[in-house]
Structure formats: C-alpha cells, structure tokens
Design a protein around this motif. Structure first.
Motif, short mmCIF file in Angstrom:
data_model
loop_
_atom_site.label_atom_id
_atom_site.label_comp_id
_atom_site.label_asym_id
_atom_site.label_seq_id
_atom_site.Cartn_x
_atom_site.Cartn_y
_atom_site.Cartn_z
N LEU A 1 2.84 -14.24 7.32
CA LEU A 1 3.85 -13.35 7.90
C LEU A 1 4.52 -14.01 9.10
O LEU A 1 5.74 -13.89 9.30
CB LEU A 1 3.20 -12.02 8.30
N LEU A 2 3.73 -14.72 9.91
CA LEU A 2 4.31 -15.44 11.04
C LEU A 2 5.27 -16.51 10.55
O LEU A 2 6.37 -16.67 11.10
CB LEU A 2 3.19 -16.07 11.88
N GLY A 3 4.89 -17.21 9.49
CA GLY A 3 5.79 -18.21 8.92
C GLY A 3 7.09 -17.59 8.41
O GLY A 3 8.17 -18.20 8.53
N GLU B 1 8.64 -12.23 -3.26
CA GLU B 1 7.30 -11.88 -3.69
C GLU B 1 6.57 -11.17 -2.55
O GLU B 1 6.59 -11.62 -1.41
CB GLU B 1 6.52 -13.13 -4.10
N PRO B 2 5.89 -10.03 -2.84
CA PRO B 2 5.20 -9.29 -1.77
C PRO B 2 4.09 -10.10 -1.12
O PRO B 2 3.30 -10.77 -1.81
CB PRO B 2 4.64 -8.06 -2.51
N LEU B 3 4.06 -10.05 0.20
CA LEU B 3 2.96 -10.64 0.96
C LEU B 3 1.91 -9.58 1.28
O LEU B 3 0.71 -9.81 1.09
CB LEU B 3 3.49 -11.24 2.27
N ASP B 4 2.36 -8.43 1.77
CA ASP B 4 1.44 -7.35 2.15
C ASP B 4 2.26 -6.10 2.42
O ASP B 4 3.49 -6.14 2.53
CB ASP B 4 0.63 -7.74 3.39
N LEU C 1 9.45 -6.30 18.27
CA LEU C 1 9.10 -5.85 16.94
C LEU C 1 7.61 -6.09 16.72
O LEU C 1 7.10 -7.17 17.02
CB LEU C 1 9.91 -6.63 15.88
N GLU C 2 6.91 -5.07 16.23
CA GLU C 2 5.50 -5.21 15.89
C GLU C 2 5.32 -4.97 14.40
O GLU C 2 5.77 -3.95 13.87
CB GLU C 2 4.63 -4.24 16.69
N LEU C 3 4.67 -5.92 13.75
CA LEU C 3 4.40 -5.85 12.32
C LEU C 3 2.89 -5.73 12.14
O LEU C 3 2.14 -6.63 12.52
CB LEU C 3 4.92 -7.11 11.62
N GLN C 4 2.45 -4.61 11.56
CA GLN C 4 1.03 -4.35 11.39
C GLN C 4 0.67 -4.47 9.91
O GLN C 4 1.22 -3.74 9.07
CB GLN C 4 0.69 -2.96 11.91
N VAL C 5 -0.24 -5.40 9.62
CA VAL C 5 -0.68 -5.64 8.25
C VAL C 5 -2.20 -5.73 8.24
O VAL C 5 -2.86 -5.52 9.26
CB VAL C 5 -0.05 -6.94 7.69
N HIS C 6 -2.77 -6.05 7.06
CA HIS C 6 -4.20 -6.26 7.01
C HIS C 6 -4.55 -7.53 7.79
O HIS C 6 -3.80 -8.49 7.81
CB HIS C 6 -4.67 -6.39 5.56
N GLY C 7 -5.73 -7.50 8.43
CA GLY C 7 -6.08 -8.55 9.38
C GLY C 7 -6.67 -9.80 8.77
O GLY C 7 -7.66 -10.34 9.27
N SER C 8 -6.09 -10.29 7.71
CA SER C 8 -6.51 -11.56 7.12
C SER C 8 -5.81 -12.70 7.86
O SER C 8 -4.58 -12.69 7.99
CB SER C 8 -6.14 -11.61 5.64
N PRO C 9 -6.55 -13.69 8.36
CA PRO C 9 -5.88 -14.82 9.04
C PRO C 9 -4.85 -15.50 8.17
O PRO C 9 -3.80 -15.93 8.65
CB PRO C 9 -7.05 -15.76 9.38
N VAL C 10 -5.13 -15.61 6.87
CA VAL C 10 -4.17 -16.23 5.95
C VAL C 10 -2.90 -15.39 5.87
O VAL C 10 -1.77 -15.92 5.94
CB VAL C 10 -4.80 -16.42 4.56
N CYS D 1 6.43 -0.54 5.20
CA CYS D 1 7.26 -1.66 4.75
C CYS D 1 6.47 -2.56 3.82
O CYS D 1 5.25 -2.74 3.99
CB CYS D 1 7.74 -2.45 5.97
N THR D 2 7.16 -3.13 2.83
CA THR D 2 6.60 -4.18 2.01
C THR D 2 7.14 -5.51 2.51
O THR D 2 8.35 -5.77 2.45
CB THR D 2 6.98 -4.01 0.53
N PHE D 3 6.26 -6.33 3.05
CA PHE D 3 6.68 -7.62 3.60
C PHE D 3 6.65 -8.65 2.47
O PHE D 3 5.64 -8.81 1.78
CB PHE D 3 5.74 -8.05 4.74
N SER D 4 7.76 -9.34 2.29
CA SER D 4 7.91 -10.28 1.18
C SER D 4 8.23 -11.67 1.69
O SER D 4 8.73 -11.86 2.82
CB SER D 4 9.02 -9.82 0.23
N ASP D 5 7.95 -12.68 0.87
CA ASP D 5 8.29 -14.05 1.23
C ASP D 5 9.75 -14.33 0.91
O ASP D 5 10.50 -13.44 0.49
CB ASP D 5 7.35 -15.04 0.53
#
Length: 333
Positions: free
Chosen positions: A100-102, A64-67, A86-95, A56-60
């Motif tokens: 994504l949480l927002g 615009e793509p987030l990750d 639901l589990e969303l797995q992305v790169h582990g950047s805190p930012v 999946c491409t997660f977008s705001d």
C-alpha cells in the motif's frame, strides 16, 4: 503558542507506515501534503468527505485488489501536521502495508523521513518543540508514569509553564530597566518590596521547573538504581527479591558477584534499571578488582543507591558511597 510562519502548502506529499513493525490486526499508512486530495480521490474513486471513514477497496496499478479497509481524509489546517492528511487503515500485514505504501508513492507521494510528520506539525505551528519531544517520549515510554508525564507535556503543560516564566522575567526586566533609565526620580524603584518579592517568586518557580525537568528525564530514561555494599552483605538476595526471580547466584561465599547484573523492573508505575554490583572492598585478585572498579563507576551515575548493610558495619559502609553523586538519593537496607 507563539505564531510561526506556515510551510509552503505546495511542498512534497509524504507517506509512511504509522503503526509499529510486525504483524497485527490493523495497520495504518499515513500521508500528508498538498497532493493528498488527489491521491484520496484516485484510491476511493471519488472525493472523500472530510473526517468521515470511507470503506474502500485498495487496488494496485493494474486494478487488482490489495486489501479492503478504511480511508479517512483530514482537511488542512485541521489535522496533526496542519496540511491535508490521509489515513489508510488495512490489515496489519507488513507485506500488505509495504504494498500500500508503494501504491501511494506511485500516485505521487514520497516516503517520509523519520520524524517528518512531527517536523511539519512544528513548522506549521501545530505543536512546539517541547510537544514534539513529548511525542517521542510517549512512543518510547517504558512505564505508566513516564507515559503520563509525556502526555502532560504533549498537552502543553510544560510549554505553558515556560511561557508564564518568560512573561514574569520580562515584567521584572522592564521594572529594572525603567529604574536605570530614570535615575533622577526620587522613588528608588529597585528598593521596592514588590520587586524583591517578584524576584524570589521567580527563583522558586525556576527551581521547581528545573526539579520537575530532572524528574521527567529520570522517568524517560528510567531510574538508575544501584545496589551496593560489602561482600556477602545480601545484595544479590535483594536483587532477586525485587526482580521476583533467581536472577543472581546467591551463596555463603563472599565475592560471588564479579560483574554487573542488570534487571529492568517496574514499581508503582515507574520503570527502574536495577544493577547489582560486586562487593566493595580492597582486593588484589584481578577479576574481583575489575568488578569493584565497575561497581564504583556505576555508583558514579546512580540516581539512587541501595546500601545493603548491618548495624555493626553501618558507619563504615556509608563511606562506601563516596562515589555517589551529591544529587543522588540513598537508602540503607
């Protein structure tokens, strides 16, 4: 596991970052609640197939793509909480995880309280209280032994033992109540050998369970080991040897150690809080006297005392352990 009423499936949808704080290769945002299917469809662009990993491409909100990452949907009741998860797995950047949480909060979720996923799993009958506590113990385990103990509790081993004991107690109670309710019977049910045997077996089982629980607490909280003895007996040398480092200053002068020296080590998979103490003796020197007071307080809450002594002083040195709890073990070094 006893049946419990399920939570209202129309409750709020919660979300949280499920991975530890800090940067890493992978980070996970987890959601639970009735709003999960709709949020999953908005993120993926279509309804996801349950228990399948969707790229999946997660977008705001502006598209615009987030990750890029994986989206996995677990349908109720076949999930950890018993709700849609639901589990969303992305790169582990805190930012990135914060963004994504927002985003999922914008889509209708709210940030979860600490422990709320486990709380919902309990309220939905997926785990019992002992298993809920085991999750926290597993996360905070400081040694292999404590981690394995937590996994056994999480698998329900402790709960099954408690349920078996409960059933055995009920059987004995029914037997005794029957004897009280029907005293006119010629047979003295309370004198039956089987009842005495059952009572003795229950007592042994309860003592074993209590002992296992105490050991579990020690594994969870770490074994508290205190090194004690007279001044210049070699306590600091023993601490350095066990810690495999020059943690304490070692000299020929008695009374070098005035304060408590603490070191955390692991032996045979068990985490240990090791404490070196001031030499125990009568002293009028204020600083040394305070160190001795602290040493005695530390002995008062020890699980194990290592008494460093010698052949000529052993009898007198054993009296130094007067503050040691009766339940604590002791080893003479």
């Amino acid at each position: 596991m006893p049946d419990r009423p399920r939570m209202n499936a129309q409750g709020e949808t919660i979300a949280a970052i499920a991975t530890a704080q800090g940067a890493g290769g992978i980070g996970i945002v987890r959601l639970s609640g009735a709003g999960v299917p709709g949020i999953a469809e908005r993120l993926l662009g279509r309804m996801p197939k349950p228990r399948h990993a969707h790229y999946c491409t997660f977008s705001d909100r502006n598209g615009e793509p987030l990750d890029h990452g994986l989206l996995i949907h677990f349908r109720a009741p076949h999930s950890f909480t018993g709700e849609d998860v639901l589990e969303l797995q992305v790169h582990g950047s805190p930012v990135m995880l914060g963004c994504l949480l927002g985003r999922v909060v914008e889509l209708g979720a709210r940030q979860a309280r600490a422990g709320e996923f486990s709380e919902r799993a309990f309220l939905n009958g997926k785990i019992d209280l002992a298993q809920a506590e085991a999750i926290a113990d597993l996360i905070s385990s400081g040694s292999e032994a404590s981690a394995r103990a937590a996994v056994r509790s999480l698998d329900g081993e402790f709960s099954r033992q408690v349920h078996r004991l409960t059933e055995a107690v009920v059987r004995v109670r029914v037997w005794i109540e029957a004897a009280i309710d029907f005293p006119e019977e010629e047979i003295d049910f309370l004198a039956a050998p089987q009842l005495a045997a059952d009572m003795q077996g229950l007592q042994r089982a309860l003592e074993e369970l209590l002992g296992a629980t105490r050991r579990g607490v020690r594994l969870s909280d770490r074994l508290h080991v205190v090194i004690a003895g007279r001044p210049n007996a070699g306590k600091s040398s023993l601490l350095n040897a066990l810690a495999a480092s020059e943690r304490a200053i070692v000299t020929d002068l008695p009374g070098t150690t005035r304060d408590l020296l603490r070191e955390t080590i692991e032996l045979d998979g068990i985490a240990i809080n090791l404490v070196d103490t001031a030499g125990l003796r009568d002293s009028d020197e204020p600083i040394e006297s305070e160190g001795i007071r602290r040493a005695r307080n530390e002995l008062g809450r020890a699980d194990l005392a290592l008494l460093v002594s010698s052949d000529e002083h052993i009898d007198a040195d054993l009296e130094l352990l007067a503050d040691l709890p009766k339940s604590a073990a002791r080893i003479v070094v």
